[in-house]
Design an enzyme around this catalytic site. Structure first.
Site, PDB file in Angstrom:
ATOM      1  N   GLU A 150      27.170  20.472  55.949  1.00 60.08           N
ATOM      2  CA  GLU A 150      26.065  19.987  56.724  1.00 60.08           C
ATOM      3  C   GLU A 150      24.523  20.210  56.547  1.00 60.08           C
ATOM      4  O   GLU A 150      24.007  20.733  57.271  1.00 60.08           O
ATOM      5  CB  GLU A 150      26.277  20.177  58.282  1.00 60.08           C
ATOM      6  N   GLU A 189      35.764  18.582  59.619  1.00 57.34           N
ATOM      7  CA  GLU A 189      35.721  19.212  61.000  1.00 57.34           C
ATOM      8  C   GLU A 189      35.851  18.120  62.113  1.00 57.34           C
ATOM      9  O   GLU A 189      35.206  16.793  61.950  1.00 57.34           O
ATOM     10  CB  GLU A 189      34.426  19.789  61.205  1.00 57.34           C
TER      11      GLU A 189
HETATM   12  C1  BGC Z   1      29.333  23.098  62.238  1.00 56.30           C
HETATM   13  C2  BGC Z   1      30.047  24.524  62.950  1.00 56.30           C
HETATM   14  C3  BGC Z   1      29.922  24.388  64.475  1.00 56.30           C
HETATM   15  C4  BGC Z   1      30.561  23.242  64.942  1.00 56.30           C
HETATM   16  C5  BGC Z   1      30.602  23.062  66.581  1.00 56.30           C
HETATM   17  C6  BGC Z   1      29.345  21.884  63.106  1.00 56.30           C
HETATM   18  O1  BGC Z   1      28.326  21.145  63.216  1.00 56.30           O
HETATM   19  O2  BGC Z   1      29.772  23.049  61.041  1.00 56.30           O
HETATM   20  O3  BGC Z   1      29.758  25.446  62.341  1.00 56.30           O
HETATM   21  O4  BGC Z   1      30.745  25.410  64.836  1.00 56.30           O
HETATM   22  O5  BGC Z   1      29.810  22.037  64.316  1.00 56.30           O
HETATM   23  O6  BGC Z   1      29.471  22.915  66.941  1.00 56.30           O
END
Ligand code: BGC
Length: 441
Positions: free
Chosen positions: A166, A349
Site C-alpha cells: 500500500e 487483504e
Molecule cells: C493495512 C493493514 C491494516 C489494515 C486494516 C490495511 O490498509 O495494510 O496494515 O491493519 O488495512 O486497517
C-alpha cells in the site's frame, strides 16, 4: 458462499504484517523503524500504545503457524521487517533477522502452506528516514539492495512476492496528512514519496527476478470513489480523489503512466523511471476495505475535495462503512480501464474490525465478521462472473494486532489475542472459515 463456488485451484489464506504482530523490537539486532519512533512520540497513537510486544509473534510464531494449519489455509502472507534484516537500511545484513524468516518459510513449506512474502509493510529503518525517507530517491536503491538480500535467501521457497504494501497509505497518511509514521504533513508535497516507492517497487521486481523469484506482484489499497453530490464540482472533486487514491498507484505499474492531473506535483525526471516501474507483473494484488466519498471542497479548504462520510451503511468499530459491492465495483472498473493486460488479481487483504470480546463462556461470537467475509466473497464471485480474473483471497488478519495509530482497540483477527496473557482464542469466524475451506459451509 461455498468453497465450491470458486475454482478448485483458487488460493485461500490470511495476511499479517511484521510490525503489527512481532514485538521483540530490540531483539537479535533489529534496529528502530519509523513506527518505533512514531509510537514513542506523545499523542500519535491512541492510548499511548506501542508495538514493543504486540502479539509477541517473534517468540510465538510456531504456535501461530499451527493456528494457520488448523484453519486449512493454502497461503500465508507475512511481511519481513526491513529493520530486522538491514538495521541501517542496506548493508550490513543482520543474519539473525534473516534467519527468523528463513525458519518461518521452512515451516510454512513443511505444512504445505504457500509463503507470500511482503518486503515492506511501512517499517522503514529509522536511519533511512533520517536521510529523507521516501522523499529521497536514494531510499529506492537501498530498498532494492535489501530486496536482493531477502530474495537470495528465500526465493527458492517463497511462492509470491509483494515488494511494497500500500504505497498509497504510506504516501497519503505518512507524508501528506501525518496520521501515520513518519508523520509528515506535506499535503500534495508528499507525492514524490509515491514516485520513489514506485521506483523501489520496480527495482525490487528486477532484484527478485534476478534471485529466481517465482512470481512478483503488488498489494495496493483501492477504493471506488463516490461523488456525494450531483454538481459538476462534486464530480470533479471525486475525479481528483480517484487520481490520488487509485490511479496514482495502479497506473504507473500497470500502464506505465501517471494521472494527468497530478503531473505538476511529481519530481523532475519522474518519467524516466516509468519503464522500470512498469516491469511486467505476475499478479496484481488488491487490498479492499471500503469506498471513499468525495464532494466539492468547502471554501478555504487547502484540498481540492471534501471527504464526507458515506452514510446509509453499517459501520465497523473502526468506523469503516461496510460496502461489499464496492469490491465488485472497483474490480470491474479496473478491468475495464486497464483491459486484457491486467494481470491475474489476488485479493491480498480484506477484513473488518470489531470489539470481539469473549463472552462468559470464553467464546468470541463475531457473526459480524462471518457476514462481512461471506458478503465480500459474494461480491468477488460477481466480479469474476463479470470477467475479472481473480485467483485468490487472503483475509486480513490471522490475529488481532496493533492497528497503527488506532492502537489495539480495533480487532481484525480471526483469532482473538488477550494482550495481557498473550492467550490466543479462535473466534467463531475462524471456525466458520475452517469449515468453509474444508468444504463444510
Ligand atoms: C493495512 C493493514 C491494516 C489494515 C486494516 C490495511 O490498509 O495494510 O496494515 O491493519 O488495512 O486497517
Amino acid at each position: 458462499m461455498r468453497r465450491a463456488d470458486f475454482p478448485q485451484d483458487f488460493l485461500w489464506g490470511v495476511s499479517t504484517s511484521a510490525f503489527q504482530i512481532e514485538g521483540a523490537v530490540r531483539e537479535d539486532g533489529r534496529g528502530p523503524s519509523v513506527w518505533d519512533t512514531f509510537c514513542a512520540t506523545p499523542g500519535k497513537i491512541a492510548d499511548g500504545a506501542n508495538a514493543d510486544i504486540a502479539c509477541d509473534h517473534y517468540h510465538r510464531w510456531e504456535s501461530d503457524l499451527e493456528l494457520l494449519s488448523g484453519l486449512g489455509a493454502g497461503a500465508y502472507r507475512f511481511s519481513v521487517a526491513w529493520p530486522r534484516v538491514c538495521p541501517q537500511g542496506a548493508a550490513p545484513v543482520n543474519a539473525a533477522g534473516l534467519d527468523f524468516y528463513d525458519r518461518l518459510v521452512d515451516r510454512l513449506c513443511a505444512a504445505g502452506i504457500e509463503p507470500v512474502c511482503t518486503l515492506y509493510h511501512w517499517d522503514t529503518p529509522q536511519p533511512l528516514e533520517d536521510a529523507g525517507g521516501w522523499l529521497n530517491r536514494e531510499t529506492a536503491y537501498r530498498f532494492a539492495e535489501y530486496a536482493a538480500v531477502v530474495g537470495a535467501r528465500l526465493a527458492d521457497r517463497v511462492g509470491k512476492w509483494i515488494p511494497l504494501n500500500e504505497p498509497m497509505v504510506e504516501t497519503l497518511y505518512g507524508y501528506a496528512t501525518g496520521e501515520y509514521a513518519p508523520g509528515r504533513t506535506l499535503l500534495f508535497g508528499a507525492l514524490p514519496a509515491a514516485c520513489h516507492q514506485h521506483l523501489a517497487h520496480g527495482l525490487a521486481v528486477g532484484a527478485l527476478r534476478a534471485a529466481g523469484a517465482r512470481a512478483v506482484g503488488t498489494a495496493n489499497n483501492h477504493s471506488p470513489i463516490w461523488a456525494l453530490g450531483d454538481s459538476p464540482a462534486d464530480h470533479a472533486a471525486a475525479g481528483v480523489l480517484d487520481a490520488l487514491i487509485n490511479r496514482l498507484f495502479s497506473d504507473p505499474v500497470l500502464l506505465g503512466s501517471y494521472p494527468e492531473e497530478l503531473l505538476p506535483y511529481l519530481p523532475e525526471g519522474y518519467a524516466e523511471d516509468l519503464p522500470v516501474i512498469a516491469a511486467p507483473l505476475d499478479f496484481y494484488g488488491v487490498n479492499y476495505y471500503e469506498p471513499q466519498g468525495a464532494a466539492a471542497p468547502s471554501p478555504g479548504s487547502p484540498l481540492p475535495f471534501d471527504l464526507p462520510p458515506i452514510e446509509g451503511y453499517p459501520r465497523t468499530n473502526n468506523d469503516s462503512p461496510i460496502v461489499p459491492d464496492g469490491l465488485r465495483e472497483f474490480l470491474v472498473a479496473l478491468r475495464e480501464r486497464v483491459g486484457p493486460t491486467l494481470p491475474p488479481v489476488y485479493l491480498t487483504e480484506n477484513g473488518c474490525s470489531g470489539v470481539d470480546e469473549p463472552d462468559a463462556d470464553g467464546r468470541i461470537a463475531d457473526e459480524h465478521r462471518i457476514a462481512f467475509l461471506d458478503a465480500h466473497l459474494r461480491a468477488l464471485r460477481e466480479a469474476m462472473d463479470a470477467g475479472v480474473d481473480v485467483r485468490g483471497y487472503l483475509v486480513w488478519s490471522l490475529l488481532d494486532n496493533f492497528e497503527w495509530s488506532k492502537g489495539y482497540a480495533p480487532r481484525f483477527g480471526l483469532v482473538h489475542v488477550d494482550y495481557a496473557s498473550q492467550r490466543r482464542t479462535p473466534k467463531d469466524s475462524y471456525h466458520w472459515l475452517r469449515g468453509f475451506l474444508g468444504g463444510r459451509e
